[in-house]
Design a protein around this motif. Structure first.
Motif, short mmCIF file in Angstrom:
data_model
loop_
_atom_site.label_atom_id
_atom_site.label_comp_id
_atom_site.label_asym_id
_atom_site.label_seq_id
_atom_site.Cartn_x
_atom_site.Cartn_y
_atom_site.Cartn_z
N THR A 33 34.10 15.31 -28.80
CA THR A 33 34.53 14.15 -28.03
C THR A 33 33.53 13.83 -26.92
O THR A 33 32.70 14.65 -26.54
CB THR A 33 35.92 14.36 -27.38
OG1 THR A 33 35.84 15.47 -26.49
CG2 THR A 33 36.98 14.60 -28.43
N PHE A 34 33.68 12.64 -26.40
CA PHE A 34 32.85 12.15 -25.30
C PHE A 34 33.77 11.39 -24.35
O PHE A 34 34.60 10.59 -24.80
CB PHE A 34 31.75 11.23 -25.85
CG PHE A 34 31.01 10.46 -24.78
CD1 PHE A 34 30.13 11.11 -23.92
CD2 PHE A 34 31.20 9.09 -24.63
CE1 PHE A 34 29.47 10.40 -22.92
CE2 PHE A 34 30.52 8.38 -23.65
CZ PHE A 34 29.66 9.04 -22.79
N GLU A 35 33.61 11.62 -23.06
CA GLU A 35 34.48 10.95 -22.08
C GLU A 35 33.98 9.54 -21.86
O GLU A 35 33.12 9.28 -21.02
CB GLU A 35 34.47 11.77 -20.78
CG GLU A 35 35.64 11.42 -19.86
CD GLU A 35 35.70 12.37 -18.67
OE1 GLU A 35 35.42 13.58 -18.87
OE2 GLU A 35 35.98 11.89 -17.56
N PHE A 36 34.52 8.63 -22.62
CA PHE A 36 34.02 7.25 -22.66
C PHE A 36 34.56 6.45 -21.47
O PHE A 36 35.76 6.41 -21.23
CB PHE A 36 34.47 6.61 -23.97
CG PHE A 36 33.90 5.25 -24.20
CD1 PHE A 36 32.62 5.10 -24.68
CD2 PHE A 36 34.65 4.10 -23.93
CE1 PHE A 36 32.09 3.83 -24.91
CE2 PHE A 36 34.12 2.84 -24.15
CZ PHE A 36 32.84 2.70 -24.64
N PRO A 37 33.68 5.78 -20.71
CA PRO A 37 34.12 5.01 -19.54
C PRO A 37 34.76 3.69 -19.94
O PRO A 37 34.14 2.64 -19.86
CB PRO A 37 32.81 4.82 -18.75
CG PRO A 37 31.75 4.83 -19.79
CD PRO A 37 32.21 5.75 -20.89
N ILE A 38 36.01 3.76 -20.36
CA ILE A 38 36.63 2.60 -20.99
C ILE A 38 36.87 1.46 -20.00
O ILE A 38 36.82 0.29 -20.37
CB ILE A 38 37.94 3.03 -21.72
CG1 ILE A 38 38.35 1.97 -22.73
CG2 ILE A 38 39.06 3.33 -20.73
CD1 ILE A 38 39.40 2.45 -23.72
N GLY A 39 37.12 1.81 -18.74
CA GLY A 39 37.34 0.76 -17.74
C GLY A 39 36.07 -0.05 -17.52
O GLY A 39 36.07 -1.28 -17.54
N ALA A 95 33.58 -0.24 -19.63
CA ALA A 95 33.23 -0.92 -20.87
C ALA A 95 34.04 -2.21 -21.02
O ALA A 95 33.53 -3.22 -21.50
CB ALA A 95 33.49 0.00 -22.07
N LEU A 110 23.51 9.55 -23.05
CA LEU A 110 24.47 8.51 -23.45
C LEU A 110 25.04 7.81 -22.22
O LEU A 110 25.16 6.58 -22.20
CB LEU A 110 25.58 9.11 -24.31
CG LEU A 110 26.63 8.14 -24.81
CD1 LEU A 110 26.03 6.87 -25.40
CD2 LEU A 110 27.52 8.81 -25.86
#
Lengths: 351, 351, 351, 351
Positions: free
Chosen positions: D277-283, D285, D254
């Motif tokens: 959960t998954f540590e989503f790279p929001i910055g 994204a 992913l």
């Protein structure tokens, strides 16, 4: 000329800065007649976003073309324009696809952060000033028809297209229930923007009474955050909202927006997050078939339709204006906006 | 029970007819509580559409489930429902694609024309009566939430979904200018439906002052037909409307709608044409890149979202109701609707 | 330089013409390396489209940038480009919406018809020549990557985007059956274009065996026109094609395309009609819920994705090339193309 | 009858189980003629997904209708059908919107997990057996035309619609570059499905040579995972893939899919994640404007178009079949599929 200079956290001063100059054939000089302070200006002001001092702030402004470079083909001296906060070329791979936030020529440069967000452009001014040099002016400036006054037009520079981008990303369909988490200026604009897609109901969530009251005036059903999940389920036969929009930029609001979305729904984020990661509930998202969308808005691509809506009265952002201050009072504007004093919503500056 | 029987042009009588019966396992019997007269009922009434006398009229109605066949899985006795004018199975190739007007099981059957429009079904009742047998009831009836009263709900049976289908076919986008040719009931409904797609402005064209006045109340900019082309060009910088909707069913209005569409625009037809052909300006359409859409609306597919919009107040069709008459006065209702007496707009019947 | 000059019906001569010049800052000069003859060039050649003699023909070409005006920002001398047949600005209301065929700056001008189709531009050259002045060059020229050779690239100037526009207008969805009426060059290109939308089957209709054979090689199911309606019904469980594409430009083919479309289907026209009107079967279209689309293709908007498809081998138009002639043999090319001699399909010219 | 019973991790046995019975009027009994083992069956087999032993496995199967309940309207005894792994009613709020995975009647129940995934239905059989009782049979079974054999049809029960759902969620447009992370059976199916949307190129990423080789045969450009990011950038002028599809279900894949997507691109997940959960790279994204989509596929909604594609040869999943075993060898099938022995790809079972 005078501009609003960032000197450090909580230290913003209006002072003399260098006059804007045309440096590239596709630049234009715009004399600013109205600017605004944006929630994302506060990230530097707070100190949450590290920024080297000395730049002119502001990425929301309206003005008059003073001069154009020889490569500018669609603008003329004397024309009233809104200056998009986002600089983009209009013709690269990304701009052709309607995604100027990823423009390969400007790199997605944004005014008002000095070199910080200038990307490929090396130097950029700020719109909270008397004037600005606008690169790639043909696509970064948008000519204003007479039917839009300066104070409505300044919303076209960023906040209204950003909220519209959030609504578009939500893929709202007629009859949908939309829940907006956050009734700051961008959340309130999202009420206007979401309304363009025919929702049956917009539920606006916040904790501040005067902001909820303004949400109500804009046509939303205002709900205190503590009761939001219950109300949203009650209003949707227990399903949850078809679309939720996060308009705060914090984890609590985002988790609320995710929890409140129905199975098969969409969560659209327009709040700006400072942290690099978010603990995304991937198991829940899988079971409930969620679409999650986040991004820097494609401002320039959406100005034309929003300008038409304002011109014809389909939307009117001016009820959000709580203060119009002289440019010289910009520091005061930052102070009240940051501290949420005086029932502040949107602060405009008049050079 | 009593029903409104067609005896020939200008001869409609409320009289005793056979009680509805369940003939197939998927039928339901609905006791009608409110019905309406539709503009397309007038085609038989005028004599423009040849029809064998003896059938019960009406394809717009709301009522209560009295009885269900053993194959009905989603409805129960006592439930309030709107009965779509269009009978469809909900599961064939077409219904799965959201096109129940082409349903291969019912053949796209419509109530209220006797055998004329009964297609594959052999016999069909009419909704301007005390009760009706509804084939394929699970998909032809739609349960009503409490928030929608009978008089709003009756618009869901045909006229509102038809106008919505016309708006959808127009592919209206936020900021568009929409011109609607014709302010009879379906044109007025099209103002409500088009409004769900975020237009900057809706221009409503007619020649009858009280209908234009009602268009204005519904949020449109009303324009007399004689001035329509000029006004539309003036309001669109000389381009023409992004989308035009023909809501009359005559060649003059359709040519007007075609002329008024901008290059690259869409002409959507919801008026019902009686003639077999239309002299289409193909050269003009090519040069101006026009999309032309016409069709029997996919009513059942669109009831859910419109019901939600009414339930939450996003649209309200009730201002169109000019008359609510006892069922026994149906002949009077036909007379005034046909003759446009008494500022008639929409006539409802109460069994 | 030398160019292919129209002297009257059936009289085309390659002769010396004035060298192209930069007249506006946004012009570029392109040295043509490969051009093509298009079916629509034959309208003047036949005499079907009245045209004042003396202009250079051709709106399909590929070449190398020789010189750019000071307002050209995205092109450089020496760059290989395809020159779109359609001149458009890239930034007006229409171009921003992806509809350059309606460009308000160029008026939708097309090369190769002299003043006839020059719209707002006063004068335009033709691409069947050694060189051409290209107005609004940044958007009218498209730089070519190395992976596309000149003979594939020349299809990007008009015929392939036109067929793609027809496929897009058809709103083809995966699993659809598409019937293409006409296997001339644009119909054959429509096989390639329609294939990009995941159809289950493409049925190609014509009467000429070698063209049907080429359709088969491109992946379609070839059918003689006399049997087309039956075959289409047989292959679709009696429903008709989901989408039909008319690629001839005559009434017989268009009526065939309308008859062959299923209820709820779409008829998309890419053939060019010479007459002003067409007797449209409006009653049938209503009952069967047809969408009808026709228009001058938005060529420039679609070149990027088609160029990517050719570059990566997803489509290859080169099997359509039946003849590559020296520019000086253009008259012979017109003759065989017009007379359908020598199994002609697409004729290229090499200056 | 006989069925494949889950007794615990790594313990699967074919043994006698109760015959299927009609318990509700909308049930049907299907005699299974071909079933398949799915990657998600391995979650219980591994022990990664806790499951109470004693249920029959399998949610992919094809067979013949043996008996129908009185409320089944569209199926008949003797008809060949594919039995969707997902049970759904076809008429609720969600099913009407094309989202049967969220069906409010079945709760999104899936066969082959006993009570684990039976949701609202209390009990559900498995398709790796001689027969099964199918609830809501009209929408859960899909009749097969003659042109589709059992071994192709079994792919319609889950894996092909799941991959198609992933491709749809990717919003692939003609000319796009699609990168698929994972060439297990669902990733390989995603090559077929993505191909229906006209990509210029599909890049298939894995580490296992025989799977990459199969990806190549299906039309993709196969790339070893170690080189994937570089190759994707090289093939896209340094931009990244327009669309990436995660088809493994682990964090590494992913993150790879997120990193490989271009600015403004879409990341679509079809791999099944076990963690919450998954540590989503929001910055990242946000800056790159990413769309992230994940969900349980809406299988039943997509069977019709995929069945048409198989029937007409537009796609053929049969090259994925590496083993066809007698039902009694199911345990061996699980063993080789789990251990990736014998160049296993897709294992079919023949009752």
């Amino acid at each position: 000329m005078r501009g609003t200079v960032f000197h450090g956290p909580h230290d913003v001063r209006v002072e003399r800065v260098a006059d804007p100059e045309i440096k590239s054939p596709t630049d234009a000089i715009v004399r600013i007649t109205r600017a605004a302070i944006c929630g994302s200006d506060l990230h530097a002001y707070h100190g949450a976003m590290p920024a080297e001092p000395g730049f002119v702030l502001g990425h929301e402004g309206v003005g008059v073309i003073e001069e154009v470079g020889p490569g500018v083909t669609r603008l003329k001296k004397g024309q009233r324009v809104v200056v998009s906060g986002l600089v983009a070329c209009g013709g690269c791979f990304y701009c052709r696809r309607g995604q100027p936030s990823q423009c390969s020529e400007s790199g997605g440069a944004v005014f008002g952060y000095g070199k910080n967000a200038a990307r490929n452009l090396g130097w950029l001014g700020g719109e909270q000033s008397e004037g600005i040099a606008v690169p790639m002016a043909d696509y970064t400036c948008y000519p204003l028809p007479e039917g839009i006054d300066d104070e409505a037009a300044v919303f076209l520079a960023d906040i209204l297209p950003t909220s519209y981008f959030g609504a578009l990303n939500g893929n709202i369909r007629p009859g949908d229930t939309v829940a907006i988490f956050g009734c700051g200026p961008v959340g309130l604009c999202a009420i206007l923007s979401a309304g363009l897609f025919g929702p049956a109901e917009i539920i606006a969530v916040d904790t501040v009474p005067y902001r909820l009251e303004l949400a109500r005036k804009l046509g939303a059903n205002p709900v205190d955050a503590a009761k939001a999940q219950d109300v949203i389920l009650n209003r949707t036969n227990g399903r949850g909202a078809d679309v939720t929009i996060e308009a705060v930029g914090n984890e609590g609001a985002l988790n609320g927006a995710i929890m409140a979305a129905r199975g098969g729904g969409t969560v659209s984020v327009i709040g700006v997050f400072m942290g690099p990661t978010f603990e995304f509930p991937i198991g829940l998202a899988f079971a409930r078939d969620l679409t999650f969308r986040i991004g820097l808005a494609n401002i320039n691509a959406h100005i034309p339709e929003l300008a038409r809506c304002i011109e014809r009265g389909a939307i009117d952002p001016r009820p959000l204006i709580s203060h119009v201050l002289p440019l010289d009072d910009a520091a005061h504007g930052y102070d009240i906006f940051n501290a949420r004093k005086d029932n502040v919503v949107k602060v405009l500056l008049k050079p």
